[in-house]
Design a protein around this motif. Structure first.
Motif, PDB file in Angstrom:
ATOM      1  N   GLY A 199       0.804  -1.213   0.000  1.00  0.00           N
ATOM      2  CA  GLY A 199       0.000   0.000   0.000  1.00  0.00           C
ATOM      3  C   GLY A 199       0.838   1.265   0.000  1.00  0.00           C
ATOM      4  N   LEU A 200       1.950   1.227   0.704  1.00  0.00           N
ATOM      5  CA  LEU A 200       2.845   2.383   0.735  1.00  0.00           C
ATOM      6  C   LEU A 200       3.451   2.648  -0.635  1.00  0.00           C
ATOM      7  CD1 LEU A 200       4.327   4.539   2.453  1.00  0.00           C
ATOM      8  CD2 LEU A 200       6.076   2.813   2.904  1.00  0.00           C
ATOM      9  N   LEU A 201       3.740   1.587  -1.363  1.00  0.00           N
ATOM     10  CA  LEU A 201       4.355   1.735  -2.684  1.00  0.00           C
ATOM     11  C   LEU A 201       3.340   2.118  -3.760  1.00  0.00           C
ATOM     12  CD1 LEU A 201       6.820  -1.306  -2.673  1.00  0.00           C
ATOM     13  CD2 LEU A 201       7.414   1.116  -2.473  1.00  0.00           C
ATOM     14  N   LEU A 202       2.182   1.469  -3.761  1.00  0.00           N
ATOM     15  CA  LEU A 202       1.210   1.674  -4.839  1.00  0.00           C
ATOM     16  C   LEU A 202       0.271   2.847  -4.575  1.00  0.00           C
ATOM     17  CD1 LEU A 202       0.285  -2.024  -5.714  1.00  0.00           C
ATOM     18  CD2 LEU A 202       2.063  -0.559  -6.688  1.00  0.00           C
ATOM     19  N   ARG A 203       0.012   3.160  -3.295  1.00  0.00           N
ATOM     20  CA  ARG A 203      -0.721   4.373  -2.904  1.00  0.00           C
ATOM     21  C   ARG A 203      -2.183   4.382  -3.351  1.00  0.00           C
ATOM     22  NH1 ARG A 203       3.473   8.075  -1.726  1.00  0.00           N
ATOM     23  NH2 ARG A 203       2.063   9.861  -1.870  1.00  0.00           N
ATOM     24  N   ARG A 204      -2.703   3.257  -3.771  1.00  0.00           N
ATOM     25  CA  ARG A 204      -4.105   3.131  -4.161  1.00  0.00           C
ATOM     26  C   ARG A 204      -4.679   1.914  -3.458  1.00  0.00           C
ATOM     27  NH1 ARG A 204      -3.171   7.463  -5.351  1.00  0.00           N
ATOM     28  NH2 ARG A 204      -3.497   8.596  -7.315  1.00  0.00           N
ATOM     29  N   THR A 205      -5.803   2.098  -2.784  1.00  0.00           N
ATOM     30  CA  THR A 205      -6.324   1.048  -1.908  1.00  0.00           C
ATOM     31  C   THR A 205      -6.697  -0.213  -2.674  1.00  0.00           C
ATOM     32  OG1 THR A 205      -7.171   2.724  -0.389  1.00  0.00           O
ATOM     33  CG2 THR A 205      -8.078   0.501  -0.198  1.00  0.00           C
ATOM     34  N   LEU A 206      -7.529  -0.092  -3.687  1.00  0.00           N
ATOM     35  CA  LEU A 206      -8.015  -1.269  -4.396  1.00  0.00           C
ATOM     36  C   LEU A 206      -6.883  -2.005  -5.091  1.00  0.00           C
ATOM     37  CD1 LEU A 206     -10.406  -2.995  -5.181  1.00  0.00           C
ATOM     38  CD2 LEU A 206     -10.795  -1.487  -7.149  1.00  0.00           C
ATOM     39  N   VAL A 207      -6.016  -1.265  -5.760  1.00  0.00           N
ATOM     40  CA  VAL A 207      -4.890  -1.900  -6.448  1.00  0.00           C
ATOM     41  C   VAL A 207      -3.981  -2.608  -5.434  1.00  0.00           C
ATOM     42  CG1 VAL A 207      -2.856  -1.484  -7.882  1.00  0.00           C
ATOM     43  CG2 VAL A 207      -4.970  -0.227  -8.313  1.00  0.00           C
ATOM     44  N   SER A 208      -3.765  -1.958  -4.312  1.00  0.00           N
ATOM     45  CA  SER A 208      -2.908  -2.554  -3.278  1.00  0.00           C
ATOM     46  C   SER A 208      -3.505  -3.851  -2.741  1.00  0.00           C
ATOM     47  CB  SER A 208      -2.709  -1.567  -2.130  1.00  0.00           C
ATOM     48  OG  SER A 208      -2.073  -0.385  -2.577  1.00  0.00           O
TER      49      SER A 208
END
Length: 340
Positions: A199-208
């Motif tokens: 989540g820290l890397l991708l910064r998008r909830t659903l994608v994470s």
């Protein structure tokens, strides 16, 4: 599982207070609890409900066993009617196996990604709270709740399984290795921190959440393949031949056979694959002559004893804790430098 419908920094009071029944918390701890209180209370409720269900099912099982006359039991086994109670054990054990998936996907992945996506992280860190302090509390409080919840469920399940684990091969220790002892706690914390890092890397909830699901499934596959290698494989052998009258080696109680099965053992101590002389199997005399020509004197079988279960669990948990520590260090360092 996180609740980010409003900015907690705008609703936080000047001093610490309690919302309902909550330990006295202040500063970032109160903020994290307030922000994710719905997820925390859901976790508490699910833990209590799961523990109560397992206690009830155990009482039913013990009542049934107590009602069985010793003479009605099979030698070294359980009554045939016990299958329904064993199925409940397997079902609940399989449900507990999903805890690491839920921890990573629904608790870990949205934890920081949701704050980054909604702008809450920028608002919080613009106040007097440092990034390090905020990140530390964002990790510590959910991790503590998760570890406590998993430990309670695992302890109750182990208590349920313990009275019958040695009475049937179907309830062997290998079937419940990953859902008893310290392993589930370490596994859940690992997938939780992996979800946070994603989540820290991708910064998008659903994608994470989607990416974390793939990683957790991959971790589960790897774990299933390697956990048996944490033990010290032992062997038992015979030296009275392999003919029709020879007795194969008998494994200790609750031991799990390893490898390809039974090996042929030569007088020199070498082991031959079970397919040795397989083409002569239809002719008993030819098969015996073939084995004698290779100086076969008996069988050898590899196994893992139940006595190694706890040491294997602690070793596996130690490895998971080590990886978890590395992931936590990455999250802290990355968050301090490039959080926003």
């Amino acid at each position: 599982m996180t609740t980010l419908t409003r900015d907690p920094a705008r609703t936080a009071p000047a001093g610490p207070r309690r919302s309902g029944w909550v330990p006295r918390l202040g500063g970032p701890a109160w903020l994290v609890w307030r922000q994710h209180r719905a997820a925390f209370w859901t976790l508490v409720a699910a833990t209590l409900l799961g523990a109560l269900v397992m206690v009830h099912l155990r009482e039913q099982m013990m009542d049934y066993l107590a009602s069985q006359d010793a003479s009605s039991r099979k030698s070294g086994g359980l009554p045939p009617e016990f299958e329904a109670y064993a199925d409940r054990l397997f079902s609940v054990g399989s449900y507990l196996g999903y805890i690491p998936v839920l921890a990573g996907v629904f608790l870990g992945a949205p934890l920081i990604a949701g704050d980054l996506e909604s702008g809450t992280a920028k608002l919080v860190t613009s106040q007097s709270v440092s990034r390090l302090r905020w990140l530390t509390m964002k990790l510590a409080l959910p991790a503590a709740m998760l570890a406590l919840s998993t430990a309670v469920l695992t302890a109750v399940f182990t208590w349920w399984w313990s009275p019958v684990k040695g009475l049937s091969d179907g309830l062997s220790w290998t079937s419940f290795f990953s859902v008893t002892g310290v392993t589930p706690v370490a596994y859940a914390l690992l997938t939780f921190t992996v979800g946070v890092a994603v989540g820290l890397l991708l910064r998008r909830t659903l994608v994470s959440m989607v990416v974390t699901l793939g990683i957790v499934v991959a971790l589960g596959f790897v774990w299933d393949q390697v956990w048996r290698s944490l033990g010290n494989v032992m062997s038992v052998s015979t030296d009275q031949g392999v003919g029709p009258d020879a007795v194969p080696p008998e494994l200790p109680a609750q031991a799990e056979q390893q490898g390809q099965g039974t090996y042929f053992l030569t007088d020199a101590g070498d082991r031959l694959d079970w397919t040795t002389c397989l083409d002569q199997m239809e002719n008993a005399g030819a098969h015996t002559a073939c084995l004698e020509s290779k100086h076969v004197t008996g069988w050898s079988v590899d196994y893992l004893p139940v006595s190694q279960m706890h040491s294997m669990q602690w070793l596996g948990a130690g490895l998971m804790f080590a990886v978890t520590a590395v992931v936590v260090a990455f999250v802290i360092l990355r968050g301090r430098k490039r959080l926003l």
